[in-house]
Design a protein around this motif. Structure first.
Motif, PDB file in Angstrom:
ATOM      1  N   SER A  92       0.785  -1.120   0.212  1.00  0.00           N
ATOM      2  CA  SER A  92      -0.086  -0.078  -0.014  1.00  0.00           C
ATOM      3  C   SER A  92       0.935   1.322  -0.004  1.00  0.00           C
ATOM      4  CB  SER A  92      -1.145  -0.050   1.196  1.00  0.00           C
ATOM      5  OG  SER A  92      -0.172  -0.026   2.396  1.00  0.00           O
ATOM      6  N   GLN A  93       0.428   2.376  -0.512  1.00  0.00           N
ATOM      7  CA  GLN A  93       0.882   3.622  -0.455  1.00  0.00           C
ATOM      8  C   GLN A  93       2.051   3.888  -1.321  1.00  0.00           C
ATOM      9  OE1 GLN A  93       1.423   4.582   3.505  1.00  0.00           O
ATOM     10  NE2 GLN A  93      -0.783   4.775   4.167  1.00  0.00           N
ATOM     11  N   ASN A  94       2.200   2.898  -2.333  1.00  0.00           N
ATOM     12  CA  ASN A  94       3.187   2.877  -3.333  1.00  0.00           C
ATOM     13  C   ASN A  94       4.680   2.479  -2.679  1.00  0.00           C
ATOM     14  OD1 ASN A  94       1.544   3.528  -5.587  1.00  0.00           O
ATOM     15  ND2 ASN A  94       1.287   5.639  -4.948  1.00  0.00           N
ATOM     16  N   ARG A  95       4.487   1.765  -1.955  1.00  0.00           N
ATOM     17  CA  ARG A  95       5.896   1.086  -1.433  1.00  0.00           C
ATOM     18  C   ARG A  95       6.587  -0.063  -2.123  1.00  0.00           C
ATOM     19  NH1 ARG A  95       4.080   1.409   4.835  1.00  0.00           N
ATOM     20  NH2 ARG A  95       2.212   0.380   3.860  1.00  0.00           N
ATOM     21  N   GLY A  96       6.290   0.036  -3.143  1.00  0.00           N
ATOM     22  CA  GLY A  96       6.918  -1.222  -3.946  1.00  0.00           C
ATOM     23  C   GLY A  96       6.016  -2.510  -3.688  1.00  0.00           C
ATOM     24  N   TRP A  97       6.567  -3.601  -3.813  1.00  0.00           N
ATOM     25  CA  TRP A  97       6.106  -4.952  -3.803  1.00  0.00           C
ATOM     26  C   TRP A  97       7.095  -6.031  -3.085  1.00  0.00           C
ATOM     27  CZ3 TRP A  97       8.744  -9.081  -6.081  1.00  0.00           C
ATOM     28  CH2 TRP A  97       9.525  -8.434  -7.081  1.00  0.00           C
ATOM     29  N   VAL A  98       6.340  -7.043  -2.441  1.00  0.00           N
ATOM     30  CA  VAL A  98       6.767  -8.039  -1.814  1.00  0.00           C
ATOM     31  C   VAL A  98       6.698  -9.294  -2.538  1.00  0.00           C
ATOM     32  CG1 VAL A  98       6.881  -6.880   0.270  1.00  0.00           C
ATOM     33  CG2 VAL A  98       4.992  -8.365  -0.128  1.00  0.00           C
ATOM     34  N   ARG A  99       7.726 -10.228  -2.287  1.00  0.00           N
ATOM     35  CA  ARG A  99       7.658 -11.340  -2.927  1.00  0.00           C
ATOM     36  C   ARG A  99       8.359 -12.613  -1.800  1.00  0.00           C
ATOM     37  NH1 ARG A  99      11.656 -14.910  -6.164  1.00  0.00           N
ATOM     38  NH2 ARG A  99      13.010 -13.181  -5.906  1.00  0.00           N
ATOM     39  N   ARG A 100       7.392 -13.624  -1.549  1.00  0.00           N
ATOM     40  CA  ARG A 100       7.887 -14.580  -0.350  1.00  0.00           C
ATOM     41  C   ARG A 100       9.058 -15.234  -0.746  1.00  0.00           C
ATOM     42  NH1 ARG A 100       2.937 -15.774   0.758  1.00  0.00           N
ATOM     43  NH2 ARG A 100       2.891 -17.576  -0.164  1.00  0.00           N
ATOM     44  N   ILE A 101      10.205 -15.136   0.074  1.00  0.00           N
ATOM     45  CA  ILE A 101      11.413 -15.916  -0.404  1.00  0.00           C
ATOM     46  C   ILE A 101      11.419 -17.198   0.427  1.00  0.00           C
ATOM     47  CG2 ILE A 101      14.094 -15.982  -0.153  1.00  0.00           C
ATOM     48  CD1 ILE A 101      12.673 -14.133  -2.368  1.00  0.00           C
ATOM     49  N   ASP A 102      10.937 -17.146   1.780  1.00  0.00           N
ATOM     50  CA  ASP A 102      11.003 -18.354   2.626  1.00  0.00           C
ATOM     51  C   ASP A 102       9.767 -18.168   3.710  1.00  0.00           C
ATOM     52  OD1 ASP A 102      11.697 -20.883   3.624  1.00  0.00           O
ATOM     53  OD2 ASP A 102      13.490 -20.324   4.461  1.00  0.00           O
ATOM     54  N   GLU A 103       9.524 -19.318   4.110  1.00  0.00           N
ATOM     55  CA  GLU A 103       8.344 -19.179   5.368  1.00  0.00           C
ATOM     56  C   GLU A 103       8.762 -20.639   6.081  1.00  0.00           C
ATOM     57  OE1 GLU A 103       4.520 -19.389   3.785  1.00  0.00           O
ATOM     58  OE2 GLU A 103       5.338 -20.490   2.025  1.00  0.00           O
ATOM     59  N   GLY A 104       8.155 -20.498   7.163  1.00  0.00           N
ATOM     60  CA  GLY A 104       8.187 -21.902   8.022  1.00  0.00           C
ATOM     61  C   GLY A 104       7.661 -21.569   9.304  1.00  0.00           C
ATOM     62  N   VAL A 105       8.197 -22.225  10.445  1.00  0.00           N
ATOM     63  CA  VAL A 105       7.874 -22.006  11.912  1.00  0.00           C
ATOM     64  C   VAL A 105       9.062 -21.964  12.576  1.00  0.00           C
ATOM     65  CG1 VAL A 105       5.767 -23.606  11.711  1.00  0.00           C
ATOM     66  CG2 VAL A 105       7.883 -24.495  12.330  1.00  0.00           C
ATOM     67  N   TYR A 106       9.008 -21.404  13.728  1.00  0.00           N
ATOM     68  CA  TYR A 106      10.403 -21.255  14.505  1.00  0.00           C
ATOM     69  C   TYR A 106       9.847 -21.311  15.968  1.00  0.00           C
ATOM     70  CZ  TYR A 106       8.668 -16.595  16.334  1.00  0.00           C
ATOM     71  OH  TYR A 106       7.728 -15.925  17.316  1.00  0.00           O
ATOM     72  N   THR A 107      10.738 -21.781  16.787  1.00  0.00           N
ATOM     73  CA  THR A 107      10.847 -21.993  18.212  1.00  0.00           C
ATOM     74  C   THR A 107      11.518 -21.028  18.885  1.00  0.00           C
ATOM     75  OG1 THR A 107      10.423 -24.302  18.012  1.00  0.00           O
ATOM     76  CG2 THR A 107      10.956 -23.572  19.990  1.00  0.00           C
ATOM     77  N   SER A 108      11.236 -20.316  19.673  1.00  0.00           N
ATOM     78  CA  SER A 108      11.629 -19.108  20.400  1.00  0.00           C
ATOM     79  C   SER A 108      12.577 -19.753  21.567  1.00  0.00           C
ATOM     80  CB  SER A 108      10.662 -18.326  21.265  1.00  0.00           C
ATOM     81  OG  SER A 108      11.330 -17.208  22.019  1.00  0.00           O
ATOM     82  N   ILE A 109      13.960 -19.433  21.573  1.00  0.00           N
ATOM     83  CA  ILE A 109      14.877 -19.923  22.497  1.00  0.00           C
ATOM     84  C   ILE A 109      14.994 -18.773  23.479  1.00  0.00           C
ATOM     85  CG2 ILE A 109      17.408 -20.710  22.794  1.00  0.00           C
ATOM     86  CD1 ILE A 109      17.226 -21.653  20.044  1.00  0.00           C
ATOM     87  N   GLU A 110      15.093 -17.763  23.064  1.00  0.00           N
ATOM     88  CA  GLU A 110      15.347 -16.592  24.113  1.00  0.00           C
ATOM     89  C   GLU A 110      14.629 -15.327  23.402  1.00  0.00           C
ATOM     90  OE1 GLU A 110      18.517 -14.176  27.007  1.00  0.00           O
ATOM     91  OE2 GLU A 110      19.042 -15.992  25.802  1.00  0.00           O
ATOM     92  N   TRP A 111      13.845 -14.572  24.180  1.00  0.00           N
ATOM     93  CA  TRP A 111      13.473 -13.268  23.655  1.00  0.00           C
ATOM     94  C   TRP A 111      13.244 -12.139  24.638  1.00  0.00           C
ATOM     95  CZ3 TRP A 111      10.609 -13.644  18.517  1.00  0.00           C
ATOM     96  CH2 TRP A 111      10.267 -12.294  18.244  1.00  0.00           C
ATOM     97  N   GLY A 112      14.091 -11.350  24.413  1.00  0.00           N
ATOM     98  CA  GLY A 112      14.228 -10.117  25.222  1.00  0.00           C
ATOM     99  C   GLY A 112      14.331  -8.791  24.615  1.00  0.00           C
ATOM    100  N   GLU A 113      14.480  -7.781  25.037  1.00  0.00           N
ATOM    101  CA  GLU A 113      14.576  -6.538  24.495  1.00  0.00           C
ATOM    102  C   GLU A 113      15.642  -6.309  23.475  1.00  0.00           C
ATOM    103  OE1 GLU A 113      14.921  -1.954  25.867  1.00  0.00           O
ATOM    104  OE2 GLU A 113      13.603  -3.207  27.221  1.00  0.00           O
ATOM    105  N   ASP A 114      16.829  -6.761  23.969  1.00  0.00           N
ATOM    106  CA  ASP A 114      17.871  -6.721  23.000  1.00  0.00           C
ATOM    107  C   ASP A 114      18.672  -7.842  22.239  1.00  0.00           C
ATOM    108  OD1 ASP A 114      18.240  -3.771  23.030  1.00  0.00           O
ATOM    109  OD2 ASP A 114      19.145  -4.057  25.137  1.00  0.00           O
TER     110      ASP A 114
END
Length: 128
Positions: free
Chosen positions: A66-88
């Protein structure tokens, strides 16, 4: 804070003012998003820019942005498991069609010259 659950990820090629890649992790009903100058690959850390959260529709979407911000094409997809998720630090295990391994996104200490989006680095390791 870390809690283990499986969610989806997507890597989009985003053609807009050149090309970059949007790496998106599904979390809390949105896509946590980083812009990359090159797709994730084993080897040295690379720059990553943290972007505002995106809608989960981008897990499936390809086409004009939207808003003329180009286009996207999916390169890869899948699932992930979070090992650690913090602010940094975001440390996940990817199980994609192409990206399989541990991926780390690390935000370095902020300095006065750090651009919007912080000073994030991305690295891919323990690749299967």
């Amino acid at each position: 804070m870390s809690h283990t659950h499986t969610s989806r990820f997507v890597l989009l090629e985003h053609q807009w003012i050149g090309v970059h890649w949007d790496f998106m992790l599904e979390r809390d009903g949105v896509l946590k998003t980083w812009a990359l100058d090159a797709p994730p690959a084993p080897g040295p850390e690379r720059e990553a820019r943290h972007l505002p959260d995106h809608r989960t529709a981008y897990l499936e979407y390809e086409g004009p942005v939207s808003q003329n911000r180009g286009w996207v094409r999916r390169i890869d997809e899948g699932v992930y498991t979070s090992i650690e998720w913090g602010e940094d630090l975001v440390h996940v295990r990817l199980e994609g069609r192409q990206l399989v391994g541990e991926l780390r996104l690390t935000n370095r200490p902020r300095e006065s010259n750090v651009p919007a989006g912080g000073n994030w680095k991305i690295s891919l390791g323990n690749v299967d």
